[in-house]
Design an enzyme around this catalytic site. Structure first.
Site, PDB file in Angstrom:
ATOM      1  N   LYS A  53       0.833  -1.201   0.000  1.00  0.00           N
ATOM      2  CA  LYS A  53       0.000   0.000   0.000  1.00  0.00           C
ATOM      3  C   LYS A  53       0.871   1.256   0.000  1.00  0.00           C
ATOM      4  O   LYS A  53       0.603   2.212  -0.726  1.00  0.00           O
ATOM      5  CB  LYS A  53      -0.948  -0.003   1.212  1.00  0.00           C
ATOM      6  CG  LYS A  53      -2.073  -1.020   1.055  1.00  0.00           C
ATOM      7  CD  LYS A  53      -2.861  -1.280   2.328  1.00  0.00           C
ATOM      8  CE  LYS A  53      -3.877  -2.387   2.094  1.00  0.00           C
ATOM      9  NZ  LYS A  53      -4.579  -2.829   3.306  1.00  0.00           N
ATOM     10  N   GLN A  97      -4.602  -1.231   9.365  1.00  0.00           N
ATOM     11  CA  GLN A  97      -4.559  -2.592   8.818  1.00  0.00           C
ATOM     12  C   GLN A  97      -5.200  -3.573   9.802  1.00  0.00           C
ATOM     13  O   GLN A  97      -4.857  -3.591  10.986  1.00  0.00           O
ATOM     14  CB  GLN A  97      -3.089  -2.992   8.542  1.00  0.00           C
ATOM     15  CG  GLN A  97      -2.936  -4.327   7.867  1.00  0.00           C
ATOM     16  CD  GLN A  97      -3.545  -4.357   6.456  1.00  0.00           C
ATOM     17  OE1 GLN A  97      -3.376  -3.436   5.674  1.00  0.00           O
ATOM     18  NE2 GLN A  97      -4.266  -5.413   6.151  1.00  0.00           N
ATOM     19  N   ASP A 120     -10.652   3.347   3.518  1.00  0.00           N
ATOM     20  CA  ASP A 120     -10.981   1.918   3.435  1.00  0.00           C
ATOM     21  C   ASP A 120     -12.494   1.720   3.263  1.00  0.00           C
ATOM     22  O   ASP A 120     -12.947   0.650   2.881  1.00  0.00           O
ATOM     23  CB  ASP A 120     -10.548   1.204   4.726  1.00  0.00           C
ATOM     24  CG  ASP A 120      -9.425   0.205   4.480  1.00  0.00           C
ATOM     25  OD1 ASP A 120      -9.169  -0.135   3.308  1.00  0.00           O
ATOM     26  OD2 ASP A 120      -8.824  -0.248   5.474  1.00  0.00           O
TER      27      ASP A 120
END
Ligand code: NAP
Length: 281
Positions: A53, A97, A120
């Site tokens: 990422k 995460q 997200d």
């Protein structure tokens, strides 16, 4: 009939190139999109994901910050870090995460992210926006699947889409996105009886289960579009999806491979969301 491949690598490359162009335009206006990625603990898969990422963001010209914290980090300290990032004008997107260590309440952490920086798309506000058709961040994986359908010019209106899986991050948002495009949507899950009876009627099947060969050739209508979200390992330890790819591709009209399908698009859509978070400021 052999299905045409929907090449996630190629589409992701085009998506990243478009992001880079838009990043340059924003930079010309004095804004550099910034992404903060927070990793708590040492989970090996998570370490790989966050590295990707950050690397993807840097390549696209974004400013990216990777915060690594030990697994012993307290929930209060994590919430304090998120609060600081919520108030940092150089950061437009915040990603924590998952999974988090067990002593941390993941739902509380996600809700602490400012909805304006929820790239997200996991915040309740983002989920609510998707349900009600308001602007907001869409979760990257189903958003990437929609881009794959768009890339082949597929008209969803009036088609029957079957989504296998009902998780909050893939199955449910996927179903809502398909519904928003006026598909007739069926959601199947582990309690569904006779899965094939549903998938055989489907013009589009999205498999998001996490089990090999959940979708076999006898369960597919000839010409259907098959999107394989699953990430599993086969007997040789190689990455594979939920779909019996070799057999299903002889029946389907379009199919996404694993690897090289939904995975790269998921990564690309995080860049899109972060860019759009910065464009909205
Ligand atoms: P999840 O939270 O475990 O959800 C799996 C879903 O599959 C559940 O809704 C479950 O039903 C359903 N299910 C389980 N067995 C089934 C069966 N035999 N028939 C029909 N439905 C069944 O997983 P997830 O997070 O949504 O992820 C799904 C898969 O996608 C995993 O392999 C994951 O690694 C992969 N994934 C890939 C990407 C990518 O970028 N490529 C991103 C995210 C996830 P119940 O709700 O009834 O338990």
């Amino acid at each position: 009939m052999t299905a045409q491949l929907i090449d996630g690598n190629a589409l992701a490359a085009r998506t990243r190139a478009d992001v880079s162009r838009r990043v340059q335009a924003l930079k010309a206006r004095g804004v550099t999109p910034g992404l903060a990625v927070i990793l708590v603990g040492e989970d090996p898969a998570s370490q790989v994901y966050v590295r990707h990422k950050v690397k993807d963001s840097e390549k696209a010209g974004l400013h990216s910050v990777l915060e690594r914290h030990p697994a012993t980090l307290s929930e209060a300290d994590l919430l304090a870090r998120i609060d600081a990032l919520n108030n940092d004008p150089a950061i437009h997107g915040i990603l924590v995460q998952l999974p988090l260590p067990k002593h941390i309440d993941a739902a509380r952490v996600i809700e602490s992210i400012s909805p304006a920086k929820d790239v997200d798309g996991f915040h309740m506000a983002s989920a609510g926006a998707l349900v009600t058709g308001q602007p907001g961040f869409w979760p990257c994986t189903p958003y990437g699947c929609m881009k794959m359908l768009e890339s082949i010019g597929y008209e969803l209106r009036g088609k029957h889409a079957v989504v296998i899986g009902r998780s909050n991050i893939v199955g449910k948002p996927m179903a809502l996105m398909l519904l928003a495009k006026s598909a007739t949507v069926t959601i199947c899950h582990s309690a569904t009886q006779d899965l094939g009876a549903f998938t055989r009627q489907a013009d589009v099947v999205v498999a998001a289960v996490g089990k090999r060969n959940v979708l076999t050739a006898d369960m597919v209508k000839p010409g259907a579009v098959i999107i394989d979200v699953g990430m599993n390992r086969n007997d040789d330890g190689k990455l594979c999806g939920d779909v019996d790819f070799a057999a299903v591709r002889e029946v389907a009209g379009w199919i996404t491979p694993v690897p090289g399908g939904v995975g790269p698009m998921t990564r690309a859509m995080l860049l899109v969301n972060t860019l759009e978070a910065a464009e909205r400021t």
